[in-house]
Design a protein around this motif. Structure first.
Motif, PDB file in Angstrom:
ATOM      1  N   SER A 111       0.668  -1.418  -0.022  1.00 13.37           N
ATOM      2  CA  SER A 111      -0.002   0.018   0.126  1.00 13.37           C
ATOM      3  C   SER A 111       0.677   1.167   0.011  1.00 13.37           C
ATOM      4  CB  SER A 111      -0.982   0.004   1.279  1.00 13.37           C
ATOM      5  OG  SER A 111      -0.330   0.117   2.533  1.00 13.37           O
ATOM      6  N   LYS A 112       1.955   1.315   0.711  1.00 11.64           N
ATOM      7  CA  LYS A 112       2.842   2.302   0.598  1.00 11.64           C
ATOM      8  C   LYS A 112       3.678   2.553  -0.653  1.00 11.64           C
ATOM      9  CE  LYS A 112       2.254   3.531   4.950  1.00 11.64           C
ATOM     10  NZ  LYS A 112       1.555   4.684   5.241  1.00 11.64           N
ATOM     11  N   ALA A 113       3.919   1.449  -1.178  1.00  5.89           N
ATOM     12  CA  ALA A 113       4.519   1.601  -2.629  1.00  5.89           C
ATOM     13  C   ALA A 113       3.419   2.223  -3.833  1.00  5.89           C
ATOM     14  CB  ALA A 113       5.027   0.334  -3.142  1.00  5.89           C
ATOM     15  N   LEU A 114       2.106   1.739  -3.764  1.00  7.71           N
ATOM     16  CA  LEU A 114       1.105   2.263  -4.467  1.00  7.71           C
ATOM     17  C   LEU A 114       0.911   3.916  -4.083  1.00  7.71           C
ATOM     18  CD1 LEU A 114      -1.376  -0.580  -4.519  1.00  7.71           C
ATOM     19  CD2 LEU A 114       0.108   0.320  -6.034  1.00  7.71           C
ATOM     20  N   ALA A 115       0.901   4.008  -2.651  1.00 10.40           N
ATOM     21  CA  ALA A 115       0.752   5.636  -2.449  1.00 10.40           C
ATOM     22  C   ALA A 115       1.925   6.563  -2.896  1.00 10.40           C
ATOM     23  CB  ALA A 115       0.604   5.642  -0.803  1.00 10.40           C
TER      24      ALA A 115
END
Length: 125
Positions: A111-115
């Motif tokens: 989720s952090k990489a997508l953010a």
């Protein structure tokens, strides 16, 4: 620009490994009273990932199709009860907690990489 997102692939593999590991632990617990049942676990993610990466490198150099990530089952060992069962519930609980922690880590990284990608593209999310 985003042609090789290795971090997303690695996070996906960790999530899959931890889910499979949790399933194996659940199977061990379900068979805690089965005579002769031998407790199993999956090999650690780092070992399975390294083996998978080496197989992919070999596949690229030899021209064969890529190998899918696969963690092998390993026997835990331990002291057998009088009926030959090696499942220890006291041992399975920390293993289960570790699998849940690894799954949470994988989802957080994903989720952090997508953010970060959304932020790079100027989107809020």
């Amino acid at each position: 620009m985003f042609t090789d997102l290795k971090i997303l692939h690695t996070a996906s593999l960790l999530a899959r490994h931890s889910a499979q590991r949790h399933g194996q632990i659940a199977e061990n617990i379900a068979n805690a009273d089965t005579p002769g049942y031998k407790a199993k676990d999956l090999e650690p993610f780092a070992e399975a990932f390294a083996k998978s990466e080496r197989a992919q490198m070999d596949a690229r150099t030899s021209g064969f199709a890529e190998q899918a990530f696969q963690a092998r089952k390993i026997d835990i060992g331990g002291v057998a009860s009088p009926d030959g069962n090696t499942v220890s519930l006291e041992d399975q609980m920390p293993r289960s907690t570790a699998a849940v922690r690894d799954h949470g880590t994988a989802l957080t990284v994903y989720s952090k990489a997508l953010a970060m990608m959304r932020a790079t593209l100027g989107q809020r999310g």
